[in-house]
Design an enzyme around this catalytic site. Structure first.
Site, PDB file in Angstrom:
ATOM      1  N   ASP A 297     -27.925  35.924 -45.194  1.00  0.00           N
ATOM      2  CA  ASP A 297     -28.214  35.840 -43.832  1.00  0.00           C
ATOM      3  C   ASP A 297     -28.675  36.947 -43.207  1.00  0.00           C
ATOM      4  OD1 ASP A 297     -27.431  33.527 -42.740  1.00  0.00           O
ATOM      5  OD2 ASP A 297     -25.335  33.790 -41.937  1.00  0.00           O
TER       6      ASP A 297
ATOM      7  N   CYS B 195     -30.798  12.406 -37.710  1.00  0.00           N
ATOM      8  CA  CYS B 195     -30.426  13.593 -37.207  1.00  0.00           C
ATOM      9  C   CYS B 195     -31.044  13.876 -35.959  1.00  0.00           C
ATOM     10  CB  CYS B 195     -30.545  14.695 -38.021  1.00  0.00           C
ATOM     11  SG  CYS B 195     -32.329  14.895 -38.563  1.00  0.00           S
TER      12      CYS B 195
ATOM     13  N   CYS C 128     -25.941  16.947 -36.914  1.00  0.00           N
ATOM     14  CA  CYS C 128     -27.007  16.440 -37.679  1.00  0.00           C
ATOM     15  C   CYS C 128     -26.833  16.277 -39.031  1.00  0.00           C
ATOM     16  CB  CYS C 128     -28.209  17.508 -37.020  1.00  0.00           C
ATOM     17  SG  CYS C 128     -28.033  19.218 -37.326  1.00  0.00           S
TER      18      CYS C 128
HETATM   19  S1  SF4 Z   1     -32.319  15.530 -42.460  1.00  0.00           S
HETATM   20 FE1  SF4 Z   1     -31.125  13.802 -43.112  1.00  0.00          FE
HETATM   21  S2  SF4 Z   1     -30.754  12.750 -41.103  1.00  0.00           S
HETATM   22 FE2  SF4 Z   1     -32.397  14.175 -40.758  1.00  0.00          FE
HETATM   23  S3  SF4 Z   1     -34.333  12.840 -41.302  1.00  0.00           S
HETATM   24 FE3  SF4 Z   1     -33.744  13.926 -43.005  1.00  0.00          FE
HETATM   25  S4  SF4 Z   1     -32.612  12.476 -44.320  1.00  0.00           S
HETATM   26 FE4  SF4 Z   1     -32.318  11.838 -42.424  1.00  0.00          FE
HETATM   27  S1  SF4 Z   2     -26.390  21.790 -34.884  1.00  0.00           S
HETATM   28 FE1  SF4 Z   2     -25.863  20.055 -33.252  1.00  0.00          FE
HETATM   29  S2  SF4 Z   2     -27.237  20.649 -31.431  1.00  0.00           S
HETATM   30 FE2  SF4 Z   2     -28.026  21.846 -33.204  1.00  0.00          FE
HETATM   31  S3  SF4 Z   2     -29.727  20.710 -33.803  1.00  0.00           S
HETATM   32 FE3  SF4 Z   2     -27.886  20.063 -34.993  1.00  0.00          FE
HETATM   33  S4  SF4 Z   2     -27.173  18.278 -33.875  1.00  0.00           S
HETATM   34 FE4  SF4 Z   2     -28.483  19.247 -32.642  1.00  0.00          FE
END
Ligand code: SF4
Ligand code: SF4
Length: 368
Positions: free
Chosen positions: A146, A209, A258
């Site tokens: 990180d 997502c 997501c």
């Molecule tokens: S990261 Fe997961 S939710 Fe997002 S487009 Fe790819 S498969 Fe779909």
């Molecule tokens: S962590 Fe939450 S706010 Fe950030 S990109 Fe993913 S869904 Fe969106």
């Protein structure tokens, strides 16, 4: 300790991979130290201000685009991943048996619910480097988790840890994306083992997502950090634009939405397998009581965060986040004590100015 007999680049890679597996990492791979393929995109992303106030991303652009410069003479990387949760774990909201009636909690991202991964991963990577130095005394090794300015996710994709999803996180087809990345830069030349096959992008036409992100932060393969709840709650040190308050929901440190909606994190039958989370990351907390957070002083924050990966949030930041989550709780329930705490903060001239202003903005949004 005498050095091992000379090995080929493939033999050296096998040895280091074996050492990493012995340290319990769920995924291990190697890659070369070639410059980033995404240097132009990174510059455009920075030029567009998508890094928000993370100025350190600009300062280290050189190493981010040329990871081989992390350590003089770097020729290869060993990349590792720890699994901190599995796709078969129960989804949020988890039952909160200790939650008292009339109280509201703020949620934290899954990776921060157990012990501090920086410490857990670094300790094992340092042990690995020590053994590697004994085997190759003329070579240099540098562990990172990180904190080093290398493009960890790109290196992880190159090392076949997974593919980079549209939400920009690394996904392994079987394990999902609840993975923490780290690695070792070395001056040794390592060749990819034959068994290390690149992992294809399985996102296809999926956009779950993107559709589920509450702040519309995701465009395919790019996240606008200045809109992302993880950034806003963990990295942003100034006031958060009230336009985001409602969308932040009950998150007070990070956001998992997501990842939660991703089909590659959906439960799988035990016969197929979903890996095994490292026990060291077993959750000890899902979040915090908002009334308590709003009353924390520095000592209380330190006590609550001890041993956890939560330290990037300063006292003012976590209380600011709690004030926003409190506003969202108050919009849905009658919580007189919580409202009174926000009012007290808003009226206290001795309060941290960012926290006081956030409390006032929250109360204004509630029509108080
Ligand atoms: S990261 Fe997961 S939710 Fe997002 S487009 Fe790819 S498969 Fe779909
Ligand atoms: S962590 Fe939450 S706010 Fe950030 S990109 Fe993913 S869904 Fe969106």
């Amino acid at each position: 300790m005498t050095p091992e007999p000379e090995q080929s680049a493939g033999g050296r890679a096998d040895q280091l991979i074996e050492l990493a597996r012995a340290q319990g990492f769920a995924r291990v791979g190697v890659c070369d130290a070639a410059p980033s393929e995404y240097a132009e995109q990174l510059r455009a992303w920075l030029a567009g201000g998508r890094q928000g106030s993370m100025a350190y991303l600009e300062r280290n652009t050189q190493i981010r685009t040329k990871p081989g410069e992390l350590l003089e003479g770097t020729r290869s990387f060993l990349i590792v991943a720890d699994q901190y949760a599995t796709r078969n774990d129960p989804p949020d909201p988890r039952p909160e048996p200790k939650q008292e009636a009339g109280r509201a909690r703020g949620r934290i991202a899954r990776y921060a619910r157990g012990r501090d991964y920086h410490k857990l991963m670094k300790k094992r990577l340092h042990a690995l480097c020590e053994r590697a130095r004994e085997m190759y005394p003329d070579a240099a090794f540098r562990a990172f988790v990180d904190t080093a300015p290398v493009p960890e996710r790109e290196l992880a994709a190159r090392a076949a840890i997974g593919w980079t999803g549209k939400h920009t996180l690394i996904i392994h087809p079987r394990l999902g994306s609840y993975l923490l990345l780290g690695g070792v830069a070395t001056t040794l030349e390592l060749a990819e083992p034959e068994t290390q096959k690149p992992i294809d992008d399985h996102c296809g036409s999926c956009s779950r997502c993107i559709d589920a992100c509450p702040t519309d932060a995701i465009t395919p393969y790019s996240v606008d950090a200045s809109r992302c709840i993880s950034y806003l709650t963990i990295e942003r040190r100034a006031r958060i634009d009230p336009a985001f308050y409602l969308r932040i929901g009950d998150w007070i440190f990070g956001c998992d939405i997501c990842q939660e909606v991703c089909p590659h994190n959906s439960p799988r039958p035990p016969s197929v397998g979903a890996g095994q989370a490292n026990e060291a990351y077993a959750p000890v907390r899902d979040g915090f009581d908002l009334l308590e957070v709003l009353a924390w002083d520095e000592q209380a924050r330190r006590d609550a965060f001890r041993g956890a990966s939560l330290k990037r949030a300063t006292l003012a930041m976590i209380r600011r986040n709690a004030a926003i989550a409190a506003g969202n709780a108050l919009a849905n329930a009658d919580l007189p004590e919580l409202r009174a705490r926000l009012e007290a903060i808003g009226a206290d001239a001795g309060e941290d100015e960012m926290v006081r202003q956030t409390a006032l903005d929250v109360l204004a949004s509630l029509g108080a």
